[in-house]
Design a protein around this motif. Structure first.
Motif, PDB file in Angstrom:
ATOM      1  N   SER A 152       0.835  -1.206   0.000  1.00  0.00           N
ATOM      2  CA  SER A 152       0.000   0.000   0.000  1.00  0.00           C
ATOM      3  C   SER A 152       0.863   1.247   0.000  1.00  0.00           C
ATOM      4  N   GLN A 153       2.123   1.104   0.351  1.00  0.00           N
ATOM      5  CA  GLN A 153       3.009   2.268   0.451  1.00  0.00           C
ATOM      6  C   GLN A 153       3.564   2.699  -0.904  1.00  0.00           C
ATOM      7  N   ASN A 154       3.825   1.740  -1.749  1.00  0.00           N
ATOM      8  CA  ASN A 154       4.287   2.066  -3.102  1.00  0.00           C
ATOM      9  C   ASN A 154       3.945   0.912  -4.046  1.00  0.00           C
ATOM     10  N   GLY A 155       4.069   1.202  -5.302  1.00  0.00           N
ATOM     11  CA  GLY A 155       3.746   0.157  -6.273  1.00  0.00           C
ATOM     12  C   GLY A 155       3.777   0.719  -7.675  1.00  0.00           C
ATOM     13  N   ARG A 156       3.294  -0.071  -8.604  1.00  0.00           N
ATOM     14  CA  ARG A 156       3.282   0.353 -10.008  1.00  0.00           C
ATOM     15  C   ARG A 156       1.951   1.004 -10.353  1.00  0.00           C
ATOM     16  N   PHE A 157       2.044   2.050 -11.128  1.00  0.00           N
ATOM     17  CA  PHE A 157       0.843   2.725 -11.606  1.00  0.00           C
ATOM     18  C   PHE A 157       0.803   2.505 -13.112  1.00  0.00           C
ATOM     19  N   HIS A 158      -0.032   1.585 -13.500  1.00  0.00           N
ATOM     20  CA  HIS A 158      -0.065   1.151 -14.898  1.00  0.00           C
ATOM     21  C   HIS A 158      -1.291   1.777 -15.567  1.00  0.00           C
ATOM     22  N   VAL A 159      -1.048   2.461 -16.664  1.00  0.00           N
ATOM     23  CA  VAL A 159      -2.159   3.182 -17.333  1.00  0.00           C
ATOM     24  C   VAL A 159      -2.323   2.713 -18.772  1.00  0.00           C
ATOM     25  N   ARG A 160      -3.562   2.487 -19.146  1.00  0.00           N
ATOM     26  CA  ARG A 160      -3.878   2.155 -20.535  1.00  0.00           C
ATOM     27  C   ARG A 160      -4.809   3.235 -21.079  1.00  0.00           C
ATOM     28  N   LEU A 161      -4.286   3.971 -22.054  1.00  0.00           N
ATOM     29  CA  LEU A 161      -5.062   5.065 -22.660  1.00  0.00           C
ATOM     30  C   LEU A 161      -5.577   4.624 -24.016  1.00  0.00           C
ATOM     31  N   LYS A 162      -6.876   4.716 -24.192  1.00  0.00           N
ATOM     32  CA  LYS A 162      -7.445   4.350 -25.492  1.00  0.00           C
ATOM     33  C   LYS A 162      -7.742   5.622 -26.274  1.00  0.00           C
ATOM     34  N   ARG A 163      -7.116   5.735 -27.420  1.00  0.00           N
ATOM     35  CA  ARG A 163      -7.394   6.914 -28.256  1.00  0.00           C
ATOM     36  C   ARG A 163      -8.681   6.676 -29.059  1.00  0.00           C
ATOM     37  N   ARG A 164      -9.172   7.766 -29.613  1.00  0.00           N
ATOM     38  CA  ARG A 164     -10.424   7.641 -30.373  1.00  0.00           C
ATOM     39  C   ARG A 164     -10.266   6.755 -31.613  1.00  0.00           C
ATOM     40  N   ASN A 165      -9.029   6.792 -32.184  1.00  0.00           N
ATOM     41  CA  ASN A 165      -8.806   5.998 -33.394  1.00  0.00           C
ATOM     42  C   ASN A 165      -8.527   4.523 -33.087  1.00  0.00           C
ATOM     43  N   GLY A 166      -8.583   4.176 -31.830  1.00  0.00           N
ATOM     44  CA  GLY A 166      -8.392   2.785 -31.444  1.00  0.00           C
ATOM     45  C   GLY A 166      -6.981   2.465 -30.981  1.00  0.00           C
ATOM     46  N   ARG A 167      -6.095   3.440 -31.143  1.00  0.00           N
ATOM     47  CA  ARG A 167      -4.717   3.206 -30.707  1.00  0.00           C
ATOM     48  C   ARG A 167      -4.672   3.142 -29.180  1.00  0.00           C
ATOM     49  N   VAL A 168      -3.911   2.199 -28.691  1.00  0.00           N
ATOM     50  CA  VAL A 168      -3.804   2.054 -27.239  1.00  0.00           C
ATOM     51  C   VAL A 168      -2.391   2.396 -26.804  1.00  0.00           C
ATOM     52  N   LYS A 169      -2.287   3.208 -25.805  1.00  0.00           N
ATOM     53  CA  LYS A 169      -0.978   3.611 -25.288  1.00  0.00           C
ATOM     54  C   LYS A 169      -0.836   3.062 -23.872  1.00  0.00           C
ATOM     55  N   LEU A 170       0.270   2.372 -23.630  1.00  0.00           N
ATOM     56  CA  LEU A 170       0.503   1.824 -22.286  1.00  0.00           C
ATOM     57  C   LEU A 170       1.598   2.626 -21.607  1.00  0.00           C
ATOM     58  N   LEU A 171       1.358   2.984 -20.395  1.00  0.00           N
ATOM     59  CA  LEU A 171       2.334   3.777 -19.650  1.00  0.00           C
ATOM     60  C   LEU A 171       2.533   3.187 -18.264  1.00  0.00           C
ATOM     61  N   ASN A 172       3.722   3.361 -17.749  1.00  0.00           N
ATOM     62  CA  ASN A 172       4.028   2.846 -16.410  1.00  0.00           C
ATOM     63  C   ASN A 172       4.664   3.911 -15.551  1.00  0.00           C
ATOM     64  N   ASN A 207      -5.722  12.436   7.186  1.00  0.00           N
ATOM     65  CA  ASN A 207      -6.438  13.269   8.133  1.00  0.00           C
ATOM     66  C   ASN A 207      -5.995  14.716   7.956  1.00  0.00           C
ATOM     67  N   ASN A 208      -6.923  15.575   7.594  1.00  0.00           N
ATOM     68  CA  ASN A 208      -6.630  16.992   7.342  1.00  0.00           C
ATOM     69  C   ASN A 208      -5.470  17.170   6.361  1.00  0.00           C
ATOM     70  N   GLY A 209      -5.486  16.390   5.329  1.00  0.00           N
ATOM     71  CA  GLY A 209      -4.467  16.520   4.290  1.00  0.00           C
ATOM     72  C   GLY A 209      -3.154  15.833   4.606  1.00  0.00           C
ATOM     73  N   HIS A 210      -3.042  15.205   5.780  1.00  0.00           N
ATOM     74  CA  HIS A 210      -1.801  14.513   6.137  1.00  0.00           C
ATOM     75  C   HIS A 210      -2.043  13.017   6.167  1.00  0.00           C
ATOM     76  N   TYR A 211      -1.103  12.303   5.605  1.00  0.00           N
ATOM     77  CA  TYR A 211      -1.263  10.860   5.489  1.00  0.00           C
ATOM     78  C   TYR A 211      -0.387  10.156   6.523  1.00  0.00           C
ATOM     79  N   SER A 212      -0.992   9.231   7.256  1.00  0.00           N
ATOM     80  CA  SER A 212      -0.187   8.411   8.169  1.00  0.00           C
ATOM     81  C   SER A 212      -0.018   7.038   7.532  1.00  0.00           C
ATOM     82  N   ALA A 213       1.204   6.566   7.541  1.00  0.00           N
ATOM     83  CA  ALA A 213       1.536   5.346   6.794  1.00  0.00           C
ATOM     84  C   ALA A 213       0.956   4.093   7.437  1.00  0.00           C
ATOM     85  N   ASP A 214       0.883   3.029   6.637  1.00  0.00           N
ATOM     86  CA  ASP A 214       0.464   1.720   7.150  1.00  0.00           C
ATOM     87  C   ASP A 214       1.490   1.231   8.170  1.00  0.00           C
TER      88      ASP A 214
END
Lengths: 372, 295
Positions: A235-255, B265-272
């Motif tokens: 929960s403290q950190n991790g990967r933020f994986h994004v898939r963007l679908k364009r109108r023309n159907g092109r898909v863009k993957l970002l990390n 809480n009030n804009g401050h985050y306390s970690a897990d």
């Protein structure tokens, strides 16, 4: 990349197109979805309040948290109550979603309602069409010149899926997106509370899918305290994986990478260490199992006692190796190392001519590719 | 060697002076997950005891689905009946000289937590729903109606307590245990979650805290485990009571893992924060200690 999502939400919909829709999805392996939702909600609210966005108002459908908690969240980020009143409407699906409190009041003969009508309380969230009309009604209340756009945020589509079927929810979202006045939509989905097809359907009806994933996947079946520790760490950190679908159907993957710090969630580019970790799916270890560039080169130069480990070609390769060594020593070069070889055993006329295609091992022959 | 139950206090934020003098922090939701081999009921008893202690002015609403009142009374009476607690109470004897509290109160606490007395003083409210059952005919409506009635009782109790003179008293709602409520609701996860949602609204509207005991190993498939997943998303604290990986030992009865989820809480985050202890359940309480700290 998180900025590009904020920008996309800010710019809103083109005339005659469905509005952009963002699905933020998390799981028990990475519980930061609510923080990511709050991040994009704050960004959207800031853009709406300063008039930078296409939307002139924001309708927040609160299933998981009380309206007051959202007000304090946005207040804490510099948006005071008077500004919030102008552009924010909260549809309260949290306080009495099934009308139990109302029924208790009526059966008890109390006159005093616990929730004021002005609080925009929805008391039957199972009625999706009523919910839709309430959202559109709230969206029409924003003042502006000409066509007034508004944004819609649903704090948990997972909770909504508990009250209504998948078909109804998917139809509800498509209906909102196709409304000419809706600028953009965001919602939060907890994937492990539903079947895989529910997540897939919701991903189909969204143009941007942002997943919060652990840097290292938890082993399947890991239970108990180990799992709880992983949950805390992921929960403290991790990967933020994004898939963007364009109108023309092109898909863009970002990390990207997300971190939780004192000010909440923040997004940064993937560090090289974590790129390697996320590619190999190996946990962070005290010792290094990976080879450096130099070590890889050195390994490629090692002369192996055999050239192929394939079951069928093994004996022929040994013959060829012996011949190649002989040829190369006479010619003084390694020009004989081509992919297609023809070997004639002149000194042994009784033997048949052997043709074979040699499979090159990628890792050991990379450095010689230029010769070939 | 650290064998203090204060390890659990620290993990749950029950430290006197920090929180409500022994009660859980306002609005928090605690999930206790236990297993057949290791019961987590002692954590529930401990939370009741801390909420009703003299340090705290807490009030407990107890949904007793698993045991009758006499069971809890017997257990709570034995808790804290030890010398170390008496030593802790000695510094407070200064209050005696100022006439703040009669000595009998301190002595009563040393003797243990008397639930009958707390019940008379309206600090302990027990909802005896041991025989909770919803009629099978027109299943859906009867289950929902039954749960509405149960919630109605809890809500009116909370409102009565809040309207009293000592309205600042912190209210803890405890459910022992949720799996029995699920059985009463004919296995309907949605009904149980609806009921829980309404209990959760009390945490934000009336600042109550909610403690739920449930079993981890009773769900055979992913579909069944969805209720647990819902609860994990809902909770601020998750406590797991499980046996040692190496099997049972004479002086270690299991391990507790406490995860405090990060909050804003009030804009401050306390970690897990995750903590792990070993425990030994004794006649008059429970010893908690860090793994490897006992010789």
């Amino acid at each position: 990349m998180a900025e590009s999502i904020c920008k996309s939400l800010r710019d809103g919909a083109l005339e005659g197109e469905h509005s952009p829709a963002l699905t933020i999805k998390d799981s028990l392996e990475s519980l930061a979805g609510a923080h990511a939702f709050n991040y994009f909600l704050r960004s959207l609210a800031a853009n709406v309040s300063t008039g930078k966005s296409q939307a002139r108002g924001l309708v927040l459908v609160a299933f998981n948290q009380s309206p007051s908690s959202y007000l304090s969240l946005l207040n804490g980020k510099g948006l005071d109550a008077s500004v919030l009143r102008k552009f924010l409407r909260i549809l309260d699906c949290y306080s009495d979603p099934l009308g139990w409190k109302e029924n208790i009041l009526q059966s008890g003969g109390h006159d005093k309602p616990t929730l004021k009508e002005s609080d925009n309380v929805c008391r039957d969230v199972k009625d999706v069409s009523k919910l839709l009309s309430l959202i559109l009604e709230l969206g029409k209340g924003f003042a502006g010149e000409g066509k007034t756009y508004f944004a819609v945020a649903i704090d948990s589509i997972s909770t909504m899926l508990r009250y209504a079927s998948l078909q109804l929810v998917a139809g509800f979202i498509s209906n909102i997106r196709s409304q000419g006045q809706v600028s953009c939509m965001i919602w939060l989905l907890h994937t492990d509370l539903h079947e895989a097809r529910s997540a897939a359907v919701l991903e189909y009806v969204s143009s941007i899918v942002a997943s919060l994933e652990p840097m290292v996947q938890t082993t399947e079946g890991k239970r108990g305290s180990e799992n709880l520790f992983c949950l805390g760490r992921n929960s403290q950190n991790g990967r933020f994986h994004v898939r963007l679908k364009r109108r023309n159907g092109r898909v863009k993957l970002l990390n990207e990478e997300f971190h939780m710090d004192q000010d909440g969630i923040s997004f940064t580019a993937l560090s090289s260490e974590n790129v390697v970790v996320s590619q190999t799916r190996l946990p962070k270890l005290q010792f290094n199992l990976l080879l450096s560039e130099k070590e890889r080169d050195d390994r490629a130069r090692v002369v192996l006692p055999f050239e192929h480990q394939g079951m069928t070609l093994k004996p022929w390769l040994k013959i060829e190796h012996r011949l190649l060594t002989k040829n190369s020593s006479s010619s003084g070069s390694r020009g004989g190392e081509s992919q297609h070889k023809k070997t004639c055993l002149d000194d042994r006329p009784h033997l048949a001519e052997v043709h074979f295609i040699r499979e090159l091992s990628v890792c050991s022959w990379d450095s010689h590719r230029s010769d070939i | 060697m650290n064998t203090s139950p204060h390890l659990l206090d620290e993990a749950l934020g029950l430290m006197p002076g920090i929180s409500n003098g022994g009660a859980l922090s306002q609005g928090c939701i605690v999930l206790i997950e236990d297993s057949v081999e290791t019961s987590g009921a002692f954590i529930l008893h401990y939370i009741v005891k801390r909420a009703l202690s003299l340090d705290s002015s807490g009030i407990v609403l107890f949904l007793a689905l698993a045991h009758p009142f006499s069971h809890y009374e017997r257990i709570l009476r034995k808790l804290a009946n030890n010398l170390s607690r008496l030593c802790e109470l000695f510094p407070k004897m200064a209050e005696l000289r100022q006439g703040a509290r009669p000595v009998t109160e301190y002595f009563a606490e040393w003797k243990g937590c008397n639930l009958s007395v707390h019940r008379e003083q309206k600090r302990f409210h027990l909802f005896d729903i041991l025989q909770l059952e919803f009629p099978c005919e027109s299943k859906k409506d009867s289950v929902e109606q039954g749960l509405v009635e149960l919630y109605s009782k809890i809500q009116s109790a909370v409102e009565v307590i809040s309207s009293r003179d000592h309205s600042r008293a912190h209210i803890s709602i405890l459910i022992d245990d949720l799996s029995i409520l699920e059985i009463a609701a004919h296995g309907s996860m949605d009904h149980v979650l609806n009921f829980l949602h309404y209990c959760v609204t009390l945490t934000s509207e009336q600042n109550c805290s909610l403690v739920i005991l449930n079993h981890e190993d009773i769900y055979p498939d992913i579909e069944g485990r969805r209720l647990l997943s819902h609860l994990v998303y809902l909770a601020d604290f998750i406590i797991k009571a499980e046996p040692l990986a190496t099997g049972i030992a004479a002086d270690v009865h299991g391990q507790l893992t406490v995860l405090k989820k990060g909050t804003s809480n009030n804009g401050h985050y306390s970690a897990d924060k995750a903590s792990n202890f070993h425990f030994q359940v004794k006649e008059h309480g429970v010893d908690l200690f860090f793994p490897g700290s006992r010789c």
